[in-house]
Write a protein that holds these residues in place. Structure first.
Motif, PDB file in Angstrom:
ATOM      1  N   ALA A  87       0.826  -1.207   0.000  1.00 10.39           N
ATOM      2  CA  ALA A  87       0.000   0.000   0.000  1.00 10.39           C
ATOM      3  C   ALA A  87       0.859   1.256   0.000  1.00 10.39           C
ATOM      4  CB  ALA A  87      -0.930  -0.015   1.204  1.00 10.39           C
ATOM      5  N   ALA A  88       1.940   1.222   0.722  1.00 14.20           N
ATOM      6  CA  ALA A  88       2.838   2.381   0.746  1.00 14.20           C
ATOM      7  C   ALA A  88       3.472   2.624  -0.604  1.00 14.20           C
ATOM      8  CB  ALA A  88       3.915   2.173   1.803  1.00 14.20           C
ATOM      9  N   ALA A  89       3.861   1.534  -1.288  1.00 13.33           N
ATOM     10  CA  ALA A  89       4.450   1.696  -2.619  1.00 13.33           C
ATOM     11  C   ALA A  89       3.443   2.292  -3.592  1.00 13.33           C
ATOM     12  CB  ALA A  89       4.948   0.350  -3.126  1.00 13.33           C
ATOM     13  N   SER A  90       2.175   1.852  -3.474  1.00 11.05           N
ATOM     14  CA  SER A  90       1.139   2.416  -4.346  1.00 11.05           C
ATOM     15  C   SER A  90       0.911   3.896  -4.056  1.00 11.05           C
ATOM     16  CB  SER A  90      -0.161   1.627  -4.168  1.00 11.05           C
ATOM     17  OG  SER A  90      -1.193   2.188  -4.945  1.00 11.05           O
ATOM     18  N   ALA A  91       0.898   4.252  -2.761  1.00 12.55           N
ATOM     19  CA  ALA A  91       0.710   5.653  -2.402  1.00 12.55           C
ATOM     20  C   ALA A  91       1.893   6.511  -2.849  1.00 12.55           C
ATOM     21  CB  ALA A  91       0.503   5.783  -0.900  1.00 12.55           C
ATOM     22  N   ALA A  92       3.100   5.957  -2.752  1.00 11.40           N
ATOM     23  CA  ALA A  92       4.282   6.720  -3.156  1.00 11.40           C
ATOM     24  C   ALA A  92       4.295   6.974  -4.653  1.00 11.40           C
ATOM     25  CB  ALA A  92       5.551   5.995  -2.730  1.00 11.40           C
ATOM     26  N   SER A  93       3.853   6.014  -5.432  1.00  8.46           N
ATOM     27  CA  SER A  93       3.844   6.196  -6.884  1.00  8.46           C
ATOM     28  C   SER A  93       2.849   7.262  -7.330  1.00  8.46           C
ATOM     29  CB  SER A  93       3.539   4.865  -7.567  1.00  8.46           C
ATOM     30  OG  SER A  93       2.247   4.407  -7.184  1.00  8.46           O
ATOM     31  N   SER A  94       1.791   7.456  -6.534  1.00  8.56           N
ATOM     32  CA  SER A  94       0.792   8.460  -6.894  1.00  8.56           C
ATOM     33  C   SER A  94       1.024   9.810  -6.232  1.00  8.56           C
ATOM     34  CB  SER A  94      -0.605   7.952  -6.515  1.00  8.56           C
ATOM     35  OG  SER A  94      -0.682   7.722  -5.116  1.00  8.56           O
ATOM     36  N   ALA A  95       2.057   9.939  -5.424  1.00 13.75           N
ATOM     37  CA  ALA A  95       2.338  11.204  -4.745  1.00 13.75           C
ATOM     38  C   ALA A  95       2.856  12.231  -5.734  1.00 13.75           C
ATOM     39  CB  ALA A  95       3.349  10.988  -3.629  1.00 13.75           C
ATOM     40  N   THR A  96       2.530  13.481  -5.487  1.00 12.52           N
ATOM     41  CA  THR A  96       2.943  14.579  -6.360  1.00 12.52           C
ATOM     42  C   THR A  96       3.657  15.644  -5.552  1.00 12.52           C
ATOM     43  OG1 THR A  96       0.810  15.679  -6.068  1.00 12.52           O
ATOM     44  CG2 THR A  96       1.043  14.192  -7.967  1.00 12.52           C
ATOM     45  N   VAL A  97       4.485  16.423  -6.231  1.00 10.72           N
ATOM     46  CA  VAL A  97       5.240  17.507  -5.613  1.00 10.72           C
ATOM     47  C   VAL A  97       4.464  18.808  -5.812  1.00 10.72           C
ATOM     48  CG1 VAL A  97       7.395  18.791  -5.568  1.00 10.72           C
ATOM     49  CG2 VAL A  97       7.419  16.324  -5.991  1.00 10.72           C
ATOM     50  N   GLN A  98       4.056  19.415  -4.713  1.00 16.20           N
ATOM     51  CA  GLN A  98       3.351  20.684  -4.739  1.00 16.20           C
ATOM     52  C   GLN A  98       4.283  21.811  -4.314  1.00 16.20           C
ATOM     53  OE1 GLN A  98      -0.257  20.882  -2.521  1.00 16.20           O
ATOM     54  NE2 GLN A  98      -1.290  19.257  -3.674  1.00 16.20           N
ATOM     55  N   VAL A  99       3.977  23.011  -4.800  1.00 18.04           N
ATOM     56  CA  VAL A  99       4.717  24.213  -4.401  1.00 18.04           C
ATOM     57  C   VAL A  99       3.711  25.188  -3.803  1.00 18.04           C
ATOM     58  CG1 VAL A  99       6.142  26.135  -5.162  1.00 18.04           C
ATOM     59  CG2 VAL A  99       6.454  23.885  -6.184  1.00 18.04           C
ATOM     60  N   ARG A 100       3.977  25.616  -2.562  1.00 20.13           N
ATOM     61  CA  ARG A 100       3.091  26.538  -1.865  1.00 20.13           C
ATOM     62  C   ARG A 100       3.891  27.744  -1.389  1.00 20.13           C
ATOM     63  NH1 ARG A 100      -0.502  22.415   2.021  1.00 20.13           N
ATOM     64  NH2 ARG A 100      -0.916  20.861   0.391  1.00 20.13           N
ATOM     65  N   ILE A 101       3.204  28.857  -1.214  1.00 18.93           N
ATOM     66  CA  ILE A 101       3.821  30.095  -0.741  1.00 18.93           C
ATOM     67  C   ILE A 101       3.058  30.580   0.474  1.00 18.93           C
ATOM     68  CG2 ILE A 101       2.433  31.598  -2.225  1.00 18.93           C
ATOM     69  CD1 ILE A 101       4.947  33.352  -2.537  1.00 18.93           C
ATOM     70  N   LEU A 102       3.791  31.159   1.410  1.00 23.45           N
ATOM     71  CA  LEU A 102       3.202  31.714   2.632  1.00 23.45           C
ATOM     72  C   LEU A 102       3.088  33.222   2.468  1.00 23.45           C
ATOM     73  CD1 LEU A 102       5.185  29.615   5.248  1.00 23.45           C
ATOM     74  CD2 LEU A 102       2.888  29.214   4.396  1.00 23.45           C
ATOM     75  N   LEU A 103       1.877  33.707   2.517  1.00 29.44           N
ATOM     76  CA  LEU A 103       1.629  35.127   2.331  1.00 29.44           C
ATOM     77  C   LEU A 103       1.894  35.900   3.614  1.00 29.44           C
ATOM     78  CD1 LEU A 103      -1.655  34.834   0.225  1.00 29.44           C
ATOM     79  CD2 LEU A 103       0.713  34.935  -0.576  1.00 29.44           C
ATOM     80  N   ASP A 104       1.933  37.225   3.509  1.00 26.65           N
ATOM     81  CA  ASP A 104       2.258  38.064   4.653  1.00 26.65           C
ATOM     82  C   ASP A 104       1.228  37.959   5.762  1.00 26.65           C
ATOM     83  OD1 ASP A 104       4.486  38.905   3.318  1.00 26.65           O
ATOM     84  OD2 ASP A 104       3.531  40.703   2.477  1.00 26.65           O
ATOM     85  N   GLU A 105      -0.029  37.726   5.405  1.00 23.51           N
ATOM     86  CA  GLU A 105      -1.048  37.638   6.453  1.00 23.51           C
ATOM     87  C   GLU A 105      -1.033  36.291   7.156  1.00 23.51           C
ATOM     88  OE1 GLU A 105      -3.005  36.873   2.402  1.00 23.51           O
ATOM     89  OE2 GLU A 105      -1.591  38.304   3.304  1.00 23.51           O
ATOM     90  N   GLY A 106      -0.087  35.390   6.786  1.00 29.23           N
ATOM     91  CA  GLY A 106       0.033  34.125   7.484  1.00 29.23           C
ATOM     92  C   GLY A 106      -0.823  33.020   6.919  1.00 29.23           C
ATOM     93  N   THR A 107      -1.165  33.073   5.668  1.00 23.22           N
ATOM     94  CA  THR A 107      -1.939  32.030   5.020  1.00 23.22           C
ATOM     95  C   THR A 107      -1.098  31.351   3.958  1.00 23.22           C
ATOM     96  OG1 THR A 107      -2.839  33.607   3.412  1.00 23.22           O
ATOM     97  CG2 THR A 107      -4.115  33.215   5.437  1.00 23.22           C
ATOM     98  N   SER A 108      -1.471  30.123   3.646  1.00 24.83           N
ATOM     99  CA  SER A 108      -0.756  29.331   2.658  1.00 24.83           C
ATOM    100  C   SER A 108      -1.544  29.306   1.358  1.00 24.83           C
ATOM    101  CB  SER A 108      -0.550  27.906   3.168  1.00 24.83           C
ATOM    102  OG  SER A 108       0.046  27.107   2.188  1.00 24.83           O
ATOM    103  N   HIS A 109      -0.822  29.438   0.262  1.00 26.08           N
ATOM    104  CA  HIS A 109      -1.454  29.465  -1.056  1.00 26.08           C
ATOM    105  C   HIS A 109      -0.698  28.497  -1.963  1.00 26.08           C
ATOM    106  CE1 HIS A 109      -3.491  30.864  -4.637  1.00 26.08           C
ATOM    107  NE2 HIS A 109      -2.323  31.140  -5.200  1.00 26.08           N
ATOM    108  N   VAL A 110      -1.437  27.669  -2.692  1.00 26.38           N
ATOM    109  CA  VAL A 110      -0.839  26.691  -3.595  1.00 26.38           C
ATOM    110  C   VAL A 110      -0.457  27.377  -4.899  1.00 26.38           C
ATOM    111  CG1 VAL A 110      -1.182  24.536  -4.843  1.00 26.38           C
ATOM    112  CG2 VAL A 110      -2.160  24.827  -2.559  1.00 26.38           C
ATOM    113  N   LEU A 111       0.818  27.366  -5.214  1.00 25.62           N
ATOM    114  CA  LEU A 111       1.293  27.946  -6.466  1.00 25.62           C
ATOM    115  C   LEU A 111       1.250  26.929  -7.604  1.00 25.62           C
ATOM    116  CD1 LEU A 111       4.402  29.985  -5.271  1.00 25.62           C
ATOM    117  CD2 LEU A 111       2.144  30.860  -5.866  1.00 25.62           C
ATOM    118  N   ARG A 112       1.577  25.703  -7.283  1.00 21.92           N
ATOM    119  CA  ARG A 112       1.638  24.662  -8.308  1.00 21.92           C
ATOM    120  C   ARG A 112       1.191  23.351  -7.668  1.00 21.92           C
ATOM    121  NH1 ARG A 112       2.766  25.156 -13.978  1.00 21.92           N
ATOM    122  NH2 ARG A 112       3.491  23.139 -14.735  1.00 21.92           N
ATOM    123  N   LYS A 113       0.162  22.762  -8.252  1.00 27.25           N
ATOM    124  CA  LYS A 113      -0.344  21.519  -7.683  1.00 27.25           C
ATOM    125  C   LYS A 113       0.549  20.332  -7.995  1.00 27.25           C
ATOM    126  CE  LYS A 113      -5.237  22.722  -7.477  1.00 27.25           C
ATOM    127  NZ  LYS A 113      -6.613  22.314  -7.873  1.00 27.25           N
TER     128      LYS A 113
END
Length: 1244
Positions: free
Chosen positions: A567-593
């Motif tokens: 199950a772990a191998a299956s989950a690892a194969s479907s995992a993706t690399v996301q890029v997020r940025i932290l804004l000045d007001e302290g919130t997280s925003h997804v730049l790239r899914k």
């Protein structure tokens, strides 16, 4: 990562084992009482002996020693001939063992809140007691053997010298100031502890009245009050505490405390360091229990049975960041190493590893099961655990790259207090630390450094640290292995639990949660507050293997583990690399899914100026490796109730796990760099590094591999600078052009400079052009095109000369585990004797003869006489490198204690300042460094690009030791003359070294006038070539005995001809004609001497003289050019001089008749006809040339007597002679044209 570090098969089971703290040595004793010393790093056996019986080799050696000492008849039976009996304990003893034993005791005692001992990065090291010797000590039943591994000389102490009682155990009494030298305590069969001096080899005192049975174990430690204590365990089950602070008393000492520990007897005792609390004692007994005791009240805290129905053989205190909840290791007679989780709370016992999966399959027979009989953890490297089994010695390595869960925070400007946040037992805490004594000037300041007299590195007192731990009211979710990191701005803290997997991002100002979720890999951008995340789903729970469970339950657990792994191998194969940025007001925003990269599963993320992504490439795995992987992955080690998918020491996505290919195979190309802005790859596939480090200024980066670290430059483009051989590096931090690296055994500093490459010059030129265009565009926009009209007068165009400079990498070791090397005893001590009392204490004079690190110069300023300081002591265990603050390098260890390494030695300080960019302060600090090291420092500054500043070092030359020769000590004038000649030669070479280095520095810094002065001094040519000098070219060509010095001058110029050429070119490039002319005068004078200059340099001198219009000096070189066959250069020089006859001579005498004919025809020279005839004759000879045949003298004489063979006129007419003429010239065979005068025009 779990892997086999070393394995040594044996024929018998190993029952005793011990490792050396600083050297890769391991001593073992098997059931047959054979003792071996093994170097586990090089896989070599250093020494072997039969300790239980009589070792014939040692016996013969002892007899030879006695014969060498003059003893012809033995006085009695030698102690080497006595049977040792059963081996009870083996150990090493030297200055390193003594130092780290004392350090371990002090550090454990300093953790207590009521401790009188404070933490410090170092403490006063005890005086050397073994004088460079490394002892192997073997405690046998009938005698104790002390063997020096340096000289291979030994000493046996029979039990008759110790009240004739059997020796069962031993312990070295580590005291910082023991007047009677090193002491070793032996536990006897009668319950008495006897202390032996290793200087006098006599019994000095006894501990009596504590035990009624035989003593089985001894250990010394330090109480939080600072009192030295000795604890003993015996077969009567009693644990007795003795005071070890009254060792000067010769009377018999009575116990301080006695308590009942175990039924049936105590097997072993161990000291455990507790974070934020008093140290604890761990005991194991025959009753199969393990007990934990408080060292303040000596009350029992916990008692457990680690493995039911099996008694423990060994116990070790353990602290590894990869398994933060496991504190104690123990072993029983099975194939596991067992770990106890939170011994004072839950006290769960888990298998740390299964050793059968580590050893080669062919070693373990099919009908033989592996059994462990002894175990020891490395005292300084907790990732190494050695076990003695029935098949040999196994050295296991547990994830040497794991670091403590701590992250440094940025220090506010102007503050001397530094902070770091760490995670312990599901709670965030803050560590504040600073120097408690006078702080060093900060390396971060580029201003002048105030004179503080002596630097801290030259002082004897240690760096005392004031540190305080504070609680943060913010509980965390998990209690497993975690990785902490801080964003580039220092505003956010991330915590990743790879085994869960899960992550959380906190805001540092109020510790509020900004972002969280499932994630296994995390990487920050070094330029902005954004991060990349490998988002994965929560894996299924894997059942825990219950201790002592049945085989059916074990099979069920293994099957469940296999399903979880799938199950772990299956989950690892479907995992993706996301890029997020932290804004000045302290919130997280997804730049790239998702980063559109490769299809392979991601196994690693590396942050920095570029995002590094590592992929799992498909590769073939052997069946043995597959079995090991499945076995390791089935081990539940995490302390959060469920180990998730994998154990704490193996990960399916770990490219460096035990399933990794052998070192001989090439590393897979599975690492790619991406841009944070475009999310597109900016590089091809590379080998995956273990970690990366990026400079905050985005100028340099480092990629760490197993055996080396690659250094690269980022500006103006990515460029490889080189690699440094620092193996097994665990982490590093940049401080401008300084990379501070931590390894499991050392702390290194790498000084880096990219140098000057052609791309740098191109980029600089482009920037200047762009800047000029921008300025021009602004002027046109403001004032119109008429603003560009300018009237320029005559200008001298100067070209800036920038020399290319290669990259520079210099490695300096700052700290290590080993003591300062001392002189071996066979070189510095008198001959040892076998007589009792011969080895008296080291004389006081010998201690005072130690080489001092500091000498006092004029004005009371301390001057370091060494190039670099002696290596400082590296803190124990894995370390997090905080960075350079307050002029020291800060480190944090596994127990969340801050340590400081001094950088105040002038040899280090000057380099750090130059690397930081403050070369002026580096030159100021050089006054505290011995002048004999200034040349080396100047070379370093030259490599850093500070050639001009390096010229101001006061001791830039090699120091000349001046010998004071007393004339009264010489009996003859010849002796005085020979010594005077030696001094003159030495001074000559030293001066040339000085001026040669000064010339290089002057050329690098464009100080051409100073470079010319150096050249004139080195070549001794100040008075030659001058118009006012009476010496001219004629005098040089006609040397007399009175002018022998002129020949030396010419030789000096010829020796440095290349330097003169470089100086002329540099002067021409910078429009310094006067300097070029002065250098040309010397070269022209030397070139006028026939054969003085080589052909290439003579040609260069002629061209440069013509360029500068030095016609008078050029005329003197033409004949030398003709003599050397340089017709073209000679003709060119003659053309510059305007001498046609000299040009024809140059061509004619060098065989260039074609050029001479063309020149004579073009200028109507009267010598044209003669030149054409000579040219045609030369061509005719070349056409009629036949290969010569070798003949002897007789054949040549007979051939001369024969009549010549004449050809007919017809045949001769068939081969007309060659005749090549210039255009318009009459044939050479035609009669000359004559003009007859008409008589009618005659004048009467």
């Amino acid at each position: 990562m779990l892997r086999l570090r070393a394995f040594r098969p044996t024929n018998d089971k190993i029952v005793r084992i011990q490792v050396h703290p600083t050297h890769p040595w391991m001593v073992t004793a098997d059931a047959s009482d054979h003792v071996s010393v093994w170097n586990w790093e090089h896989r070599q056996v250093i020494y072997e002996l039969k300790a239980g019986g009589v070792d014939e080799r040692r016996l013969v050696g002892a007899k030879l020693e006695k014969l060498a000492e003059g003893e012809s008849e033995p006085r009695g039976k030698p102690t080497e001939a006595m049977r040792g009996g059963s081996v009870k304990q083996v150990s090493f003893y030297d200055d390193d063992v003594r130092f780290w034993q004392l350090w371990h005791n002090r550090s454990a005692a300093a953790e207590a809140p009521s401790a009188v001992i404070q933490h410090s990065s170092a403490f006063t090291s005890p005086a050397p007691s073994t004088r460079g010797r490394h002892f192997l000590v073997i405690c046998c039943e009938n005698k104790a053997i002390f063997l020096d591994l340096v000289t291979m000389r030994g000493r046996d102490v029979p039990k008759q010298d110790l009240d004739n009682k059997s020796l069962l155990c031993m312990e070295f009494l580590a005291r910082p100031a023991a007047s009677d030298g090193p002491l070793v305590a032996f536990g006897g069969s009668d319950g008495v502890i006897r202390v032996l001096s290793m200087i006098t080899w006599k019994l000095v005192r006894r501990y009596t009245g504590g035990h009624k049975g035989s003593i089985s174990c001894l250990m010394n430690f330090m109480a939080p009050s600072g009192e030295a204590l000795l604890v003993s365990g015996a077969s009567d089950g009693q644990l007795v505490v003795w005071s070890a602070d009254h060792l000067q008393d010769s009377r018999e000492l009575v116990p301080k405390l006695s308590l009942k520990a175990h039924d049936g007897g105590v097997v072993a005792v161990e000291l455990s360091r507790v974070m934020g609390g008093a140290p604890q004692l761990i005991t194991i007994g025959v009753d199969k229990t393990l007990a934990i005791w408080d060292t303040i009240s000596f009350k029992e805290l916990r008692r457990i049975k680690p493995v039911p129905k099996l008694a423990c053989h060994s116990v070790a205190s353990w602290c590894h960041p990869r398994a933060p909840s496991l504190d104690i290791l123990t072993c029983v007679k099975d194939s596991h190493i067992w770990a106890i989780e939170h011994p004072t709370y839950s006290a769960l016992t888990r298998p740390l590893c299964e050793l059968s999966s580590l050893v080669p399959p062919q070693v373990l027979a099919s009908n033989k099961k592996l059994r462990v009989y002894c175990m020891v953890a490395h005292p300084l490297q907790p990732h190494l655990v050695a076990t003695g089994t029935n098949i040999g010695v196994i050295l296991s390595e547990f994830d040497a790259r794991s670091l403590p869960a701590v992250a440094p925070l940025p220090t506010p400007i102007g503050s001397r207090e530094h902070s770091a946040v760490y995670l312990v037992e599901r709670e965030l805490q803050l560590l504040n630390f600073q120097l408690s004594n006078t702080a060093n000037p900060s390396l971060g300041s580029t201003g002048s450094i105030a004179d503080t007299g002596r630097s801290k590195a030259e002082m004897t007192e240690p760096l005392h640290i004031k540190q305080l731990k504070k609680h943060i009211s913010r509980p965390v979710q998990h209690d497993s292995y975690s990785v902490l990191s801080v964003s580039s701005s220092g505003k956010y803290l991330s915590i990743v639990w790879p085994d869960i997997p899960s992550f959380t991002v906190y805001k540092v100002s109020d510790w509020s949660v900004v972002d969280s979720g499932p994630g296994k890999l995390f990487a920050w951008d070094t330029c902005r507050d954004r991060f990349a995340l490998l988002e994965t789903g929560l894996p299924p729970r894997m059942p825990v293997i219950i201790k002592g469970g049945s085989s059916r339950k074990a099979k069920e657990a293994a099957a469940a583990a296999a399903q979880a792994a799938a199950a772990a191998a299956s989950a690892a194969s479907s995992a993706t690399v996301q890029v997020r940025i932290l804004l000045d007001e302290g919130t997280s925003h997804v730049l790239r899914k998702s980063i559109d990269g490769r299809s392979e599963p991601v196994i690693g993320l590396h942050g920095g100026a570029l995002l590094g992504v590592a992929y799992r490439m498909s590769r073939r795995i052997s069946p043995a490796a597959a079995t090991a992987i499945s076995t390791i992955q089935s081990m539940p080690l995490s302390g959060f109730g469920s180990s998730g998918i994998l154990s704490s020491f193996a990960a399916a996505d770990d490219a460096y796990s035990s399933s990794k290919a052998s070192s001989g195979e090439a590393a897979p190309q599975n690492f790619q760099l991406y841009s944070w802005e475009t999310y597109q790859p900016v590089s091809g596939l590379l080998s995956q590094p273990e970690w990366t480090a990026w400079d905050q200024t985005v100028e340099y980066c480092a990629f760490a591999y197993h055996q080396y670290i690659v250094i690269a430059s980022l500006r103006p483009q990515f460029r490889y600078l080189g690699d440094v051989a620092i193996p097994c590096a665990t982490g590093a931090v940049w401080h401008r052009r300084q990379l501070f690296v931590a390894t499991p055994t050392t702390i290194e500093c790498v000084f880096v400079d990219a140098g000057v490459a052609p791309i740098d010059l191109e980029m600089k030129k482009k920037k200047e052009e762009m800047k000029a265009k921008e300025a021009q565009a602004r002027v046109v926009a403001e004032h119109g095109e008429l603003a560009l009209i300018a009237v320029d007068g005559p200008k001298v165009h100067t070209q800036e000369r920038i020399a290319l400079r290669p990259p520079m990498l210099q490695v300096v070791r700052l700290a290590s585990f080993q003591q300062t090397p001392s002189v071996p005893p066979f070189l510095s001590l008198r001959k040892q004797s076998r007589m009792d009392g011969e080895d008296a204490g080291p004389p006081k004079e010998a201690e005072e003869r130690k080489t001092s690190e500091v000498a006092v110069a004029g004005g009371g300023v301390s001057v370091a006489v060494t190039r670099f300081p002696p290596e400082q002591k590296r803190p124990v265990g894995p370390l997090v490198v905080v960075g350079v603050r307050d002029g020291v390098l800060w480190l944090v260890d596994r127990y969340m204690c801050a340590h400081a390494l001094s950088l105040s030695h002038p040899g280090i300080r000057c380099r750090c300042l130059a690397a930081y960019g403050d070369a002026i302060s580096a030159v100021k600090w050089a006054s505290r460094l011995g002048r004999e090291h200034h040349d080396d420092l100047a070379q370093f500054m030259l490599g850093m690009g500070y050639a001009t500043e390096a010229l101001h070092l006061p001791g830039i030359s090699k120091r000349l030791e001046i010998l004071h020769v007393n004339r009264r000590e010489f009996k003859s004038h010849s002796q005085h003359s020979s010594i005077f000649f030696h001094l003159c030669v030495t001074k000559f070479h030293v001066q040339h070294l000085r001026y040669g280095l000064e010339f290089d520095l002057a050329m690098q810094s464009n100080g051409l006038k100073r470079a010319l002065q150096c050249l004139l001094t080195m070549s001794n040519s100040r008075d030659i070539g001058q118009e006012s000098s009476t010496t001219n070219v004629t005098e040089i060509l006609n040397l007399t005995t009175k002018q022998e010095n002129l020949a030396d001058i010419v030789q000096g110029i010829v020796k440095f001809a290349k330097e003169f050429m470089d100086l002329i070119d540099a002067a021409d490039a910078t429009a310094q004609a006067d300097i070029a002319r002065e250098a040309l005068k010397r070269l022209a004078a030397a070139g006028s001497v026939k054969g003085a200059l080589p052909v290439t340099e003579l040609r260069g001198v002629a061209l440069r003289l013509a360029n500068h219009g030095e016609l008078t000096r050029l005329s003197g070189l033409v004949n030398n050019l003709i003599a050397d066959g340089q017709g073209r250069e000679a003709a060119f020089a003659a053309a510059v001089l305007g001498d046609n006859a000299l040009m024809e001579k140059a061509w004619q005498e060098t065989g260039m008749l074609g050029e001479a004919v063309l020149h004579a025809h073009a200028h109507g020279r009267p010598s044209l006809r003669n030149l054409v005839q000579s040219w045609n004759k030369m061509l005719q000879k070349e056409l009629e040339h036949t290969p010569s045949v070798k003949t002897d003298a007789a054949a040549a004489f007979l051939a001369s007597l024969e009549e010549p063979k004449l050809t007919s006129l017809a045949e001769a007419a068939k081969k007309p002679p060659i005749e090549i003429l210039p255009p318009g010239m009459a044939s050479l065979s035609a009669p000359p044209i004559t003009i007859k005068k008409d008589s009618s025009f005659a004048v009467s």
